[in-house]
Design a protein around this motif. Structure first.
Motif, mmCIF file in Angstrom:
data_model
loop_
_atom_site.group_PDB
_atom_site.id
_atom_site.type_symbol
_atom_site.label_atom_id
_atom_site.label_comp_id
_atom_site.label_asym_id
_atom_site.label_seq_id
_atom_site.Cartn_x
_atom_site.Cartn_y
_atom_site.Cartn_z
ATOM 1 N N ALA A 1 0.823 -1.217 0.000
ATOM 2 C CA ALA A 1 0.000 0.000 0.000
ATOM 3 C C ALA A 1 0.859 1.269 0.000
ATOM 4 C CB ALA A 1 -0.936 -0.005 1.202
ATOM 5 N N PRO A 2 1.838 1.355 -0.904
ATOM 6 C CA PRO A 2 2.578 2.611 -1.019
ATOM 7 C C PRO A 2 1.706 3.660 -1.697
ATOM 8 C CG PRO A 2 3.236 1.143 -2.778
ATOM 9 C CD PRO A 2 2.290 0.355 -1.901
ATOM 10 N N ALA A 3 2.139 4.915 -1.678
ATOM 11 C CA ALA A 3 1.402 5.960 -2.391
ATOM 12 C C ALA A 3 1.239 5.544 -3.845
ATOM 13 C CB ALA A 3 2.156 7.277 -2.283
ATOM 14 N N PRO A 4 0.050 5.776 -4.415
ATOM 15 C CA PRO A 4 -1.033 6.634 -3.939
ATOM 16 C C PRO A 4 -2.113 5.911 -3.133
ATOM 17 C CG PRO A 4 -1.480 5.998 -6.182
ATOM 18 C CD PRO A 4 -0.178 5.357 -5.819
ATOM 19 N N SER A 5 -1.814 4.758 -2.558
ATOM 20 C CA SER A 5 -2.810 4.068 -1.736
ATOM 21 C C SER A 5 -3.247 4.939 -0.571
ATOM 22 C CB SER A 5 -2.239 2.753 -1.204
ATOM 23 O OG SER A 5 -2.208 1.758 -2.204
ATOM 24 N N GLN A 6 -4.523 4.833 -0.244
ATOM 25 C CA GLN A 6 -5.071 5.507 0.937
ATOM 26 C C GLN A 6 -6.198 4.642 1.481
ATOM 27 O OE1 GLN A 6 -7.572 9.043 0.023
ATOM 28 N NE2 GLN A 6 -7.177 8.589 -2.139
ATOM 29 N N HIS B 1 -9.272 0.182 1.264
ATOM 30 C CA HIS B 1 -8.055 0.466 0.509
ATOM 31 C C HIS B 1 -8.447 0.981 -0.876
ATOM 32 C CE1 HIS B 1 -4.188 -1.156 -1.598
ATOM 33 N NE2 HIS B 1 -4.030 0.103 -1.224
ATOM 34 N N VAL B 2 -8.023 2.216 -1.186
ATOM 35 C CA VAL B 2 -8.426 2.896 -2.419
ATOM 36 C C VAL B 2 -7.208 3.547 -3.069
ATOM 37 C CG1 VAL B 2 -9.840 4.769 -3.382
ATOM 38 C CG2 VAL B 2 -10.738 3.380 -1.511
ATOM 39 N N ARG B 3 -7.207 3.550 -4.390
ATOM 40 C CA ARG B 3 -6.270 4.374 -5.147
ATOM 41 C C ARG B 3 -7.074 5.285 -6.070
ATOM 42 N NH1 ARG B 3 -1.247 0.234 -6.664
ATOM 43 N NH2 ARG B 3 -0.476 0.066 -4.509
ATOM 44 N N ASP B 4 -6.781 6.574 -5.999
ATOM 45 C CA ASP B 4 -7.457 7.597 -6.784
ATOM 46 C C ASP B 4 -6.375 8.294 -7.595
ATOM 47 O OD1 ASP B 4 -8.995 9.606 -7.823
ATOM 48 O OD2 ASP B 4 -9.718 10.377 -5.907
ATOM 49 N N GLU B 5 -6.284 7.937 -8.874
ATOM 50 C CA GLU B 5 -5.137 8.358 -9.681
ATOM 51 C C GLU B 5 -5.580 9.078 -10.950
ATOM 52 O OE1 GLU B 5 -1.940 5.191 -9.736
ATOM 53 O OE2 GLU B 5 -3.614 3.975 -8.997
ATOM 54 N N GLY B 6 -4.615 9.769 -11.576
ATOM 55 C CA GLY B 6 -4.876 10.399 -12.858
ATOM 56 C C GLY B 6 -5.355 11.826 -12.758
ATOM 57 N N LEU B 7 -6.128 12.266 -13.749
ATOM 58 C CA LEU B 7 -6.539 13.659 -13.870
ATOM 59 C C LEU B 7 -7.560 14.040 -12.811
ATOM 60 C CD1 LEU B 7 -6.892 13.977 -17.766
ATOM 61 C CD2 LEU B 7 -4.889 14.380 -16.317
ATOM 62 N N ARG B 8 -7.213 14.990 -11.992
ATOM 63 C CA ARG B 8 -8.094 15.384 -10.893
ATOM 64 C C ARG B 8 -9.345 16.101 -11.383
ATOM 65 N NH1 ARG B 8 -7.471 12.121 -7.544
ATOM 66 N NH2 ARG B 8 -8.797 13.426 -6.233
ATOM 67 N N ASP B 9 -9.278 16.711 -12.573
ATOM 68 C CA ASP B 9 -10.431 17.480 -13.058
ATOM 69 C C ASP B 9 -11.322 16.664 -13.993
ATOM 70 O OD1 ASP B 9 -8.628 17.315 -15.110
ATOM 71 O OD2 ASP B 9 -8.745 19.426 -15.696
ATOM 72 N N ASP C 1 -9.975 -2.135 -3.019
ATOM 73 C CA ASP C 1 -10.128 -3.523 -2.577
ATOM 74 C C ASP C 1 -11.529 -3.643 -1.984
ATOM 75 O OD1 ASP C 1 -7.512 -4.014 -3.266
ATOM 76 O OD2 ASP C 1 -6.731 -3.944 -1.217
ATOM 77 N N ILE C 2 -12.363 -4.471 -2.598
ATOM 78 C CA ILE C 2 -13.712 -4.628 -2.082
ATOM 79 C C ILE C 2 -13.693 -5.502 -0.822
ATOM 80 C CG2 ILE C 2 -14.785 -4.255 -4.340
ATOM 81 C CD1 ILE C 2 -15.201 -7.276 -4.548
ATOM 82 N N PRO C 3 -14.692 -5.389 0.041
ATOM 83 C CA PRO C 3 -14.715 -6.162 1.289
ATOM 84 C C PRO C 3 -14.560 -7.657 1.056
ATOM 85 C CG PRO C 3 -16.380 -4.447 1.361
ATOM 86 C CD PRO C 3 -15.817 -4.427 -0.030
ATOM 87 N N ALA C 4 -13.806 -8.285 1.964
ATOM 88 C CA ALA C 4 -13.443 -9.710 1.959
ATOM 89 C C ALA C 4 -12.127 -9.961 1.262
ATOM 90 C CB ALA C 4 -14.518 -10.612 1.360
ATOM 91 N N PHE C 5 -11.593 -8.943 0.563
ATOM 92 C CA PHE C 5 -10.394 -9.155 -0.237
ATOM 93 C C PHE C 5 -9.388 -8.022 -0.067
ATOM 94 C CE2 PHE C 5 -14.109 -10.898 -2.609
ATOM 95 C CZ PHE C 5 -13.848 -12.240 -2.381
ATOM 96 N N GLY C 6 -8.171 -8.289 -0.546
ATOM 97 C CA GLY C 6 -7.139 -7.265 -0.508
ATOM 98 C C GLY C 6 -6.878 -6.768 0.894
ATOM 99 N N LEU C 7 -6.500 -5.517 0.991
ATOM 100 C CA LEU C 7 -6.159 -4.930 2.289
ATOM 101 C C LEU C 7 -7.381 -4.384 3.020
ATOM 102 C CD1 LEU C 7 -2.873 -3.076 1.252
ATOM 103 C CD2 LEU C 7 -3.112 -5.304 2.366
#
Length: 316
Positions: A40-45, A55-63, A98-104
């Motif tokens: 879970a390094p950046a951009p993980s939050q 656990h979410v990653r929100d990447e790319g164009l902010r607009d 990561d949806i519930p039951a899986f991943g982090l």
């Protein structure tokens, strides 16, 4: 008496072999904190959704006014989309989780892993992130969740991308060994306390069209996500709640531009299912990758994302 002693000896030998095998494959749950540095390094939050840290990653164009939301399948994680994200993030905003039951993210509070519950979770996540309208895509279970979101909230979904998606009742021609174990109540204790690496490797190779593409790092990732505390128990619960095809009739209600991607060597959800989606979703486009398996986006991200890029450029 002599025969009894021989039988007893054989029983003791077998017991010793079983104990030794368990000792060699012993793999207790790992707390999520132990997994964060590598996975879970950046951009993980982590974003709290109804109290659950997701656990979410929100990447790319902010607009980007209409982000692309990507949902992984059973026993996978947001990492499965890294190839697509790398190719698209200069043109789009991309949200993966990561949806519930899986991943982090791990288990949810209710132990409820029915597909409609997952669809509500995605909408709750979008509300939490203040995303009103989006494009949604998913693989396998993630694909089933994606189209259920499109059915539940058609005013919020602009386009739909289905990658070897669940939705209809189907008969696999081959099932990953790990999934078979999760379906066996008598193997519950073993499944939740041991994890032979060769079993994990075999399970990942099972969903690839070309098993030679499965690397040691890839097996490491699937192994780590499986060992996240609570995930193995949650997987067993998820399999006990399966309802393949229960919502299939509502697929015909989808009226948004839809791209269907499928691996021709998918032995888990057979390619005939792709044609059923194409039949039931008016105007949908099907692209079959004959040499790929159940996770074509992961197995060959470059070839599959090229189709997605063209789809996103098209005028609705």
């Amino acid at each position: 008496m002599r025969i009894t002693l021989i039988v007893l000896g054989i029983i003791m030998l077998l017991f010793s072999i079983v104990c030794f095998a368990i000792l060699l494959t012993w793999a207790p749950d790992k707390p999520v904190e132990e997994l964060l540095p590598r996975w879970a390094p950046a951009p993980s939050q982590f974003i709290a959704v109804k109290g659950l840290p997701v656990h979410v990653r929100d990447e790319g164009l902010r607009d980007d006014p209409v982000p692309l939301v990507l949902i992984h399948g059973t026993s996978a994680s947001l990492h499965t989309w890294e190839g697509w994200v790398a190719a698209l993030k200069t043109q789009r905003r991309i949200i993966s989780m990561d949806i519930p039951a899986f991943g982090l993210t791990g288990p949810n509070f209710e132990d409820d892993y029915h597909s409609p519950t997952y669809a509500k979770f995605i909408l709750d996540l979008m509300d939490t992130m203040h995303v009103s309208r989006f494009i949604i895509g998913g693989n396998s279970l993630g694909g089933e969740i994606a189209w259920q979101v499109a059915v539940a909230a058609p005013d919020r979904v602009e386009r739909l991308i289905l990658v070897d998606a669940g939705g209809y009742a189907f008969t696999p021609t081959s099932i990953p060994l790990g999934f078979l174990m999760a379906r066996m109540p008598e193997a519950a204790w073993l499944m939740e306390h041991t994890l032979p690496r060769h079993m994990m490797e075999a399970s990942v190779k099972n969903v690839y069209g070309n098993p030679d593409k499965v690397t040691s790092d890839l097996v490491d990732r699937y192994q780590a996500m499986t060992l996240r505390a609570g995930n193995r128990h949650a997987l067993r619960v998820r399999f006990s709640q399966l309802d393949h095809g229960a919502q299939a009739a509502s697929i015909k209600r989808i009226q948004i531009p839809t791209l269907i991607i499928w691996g021709g060597k998918d032995h888990l959800i057979p390619p005939e299912n792709a044609k059923w989606f194409q039949r039931d979703i008016a105007g949908s486009k099907l692209v079959m990758f004959e040499q790929l398996g159940h996770v074509p986006h992961e197995e060959d991200p470059a070839a599959t994302v090229a189709v997605v890029r063209d789809f996103l450029k098209q005028t609705p």
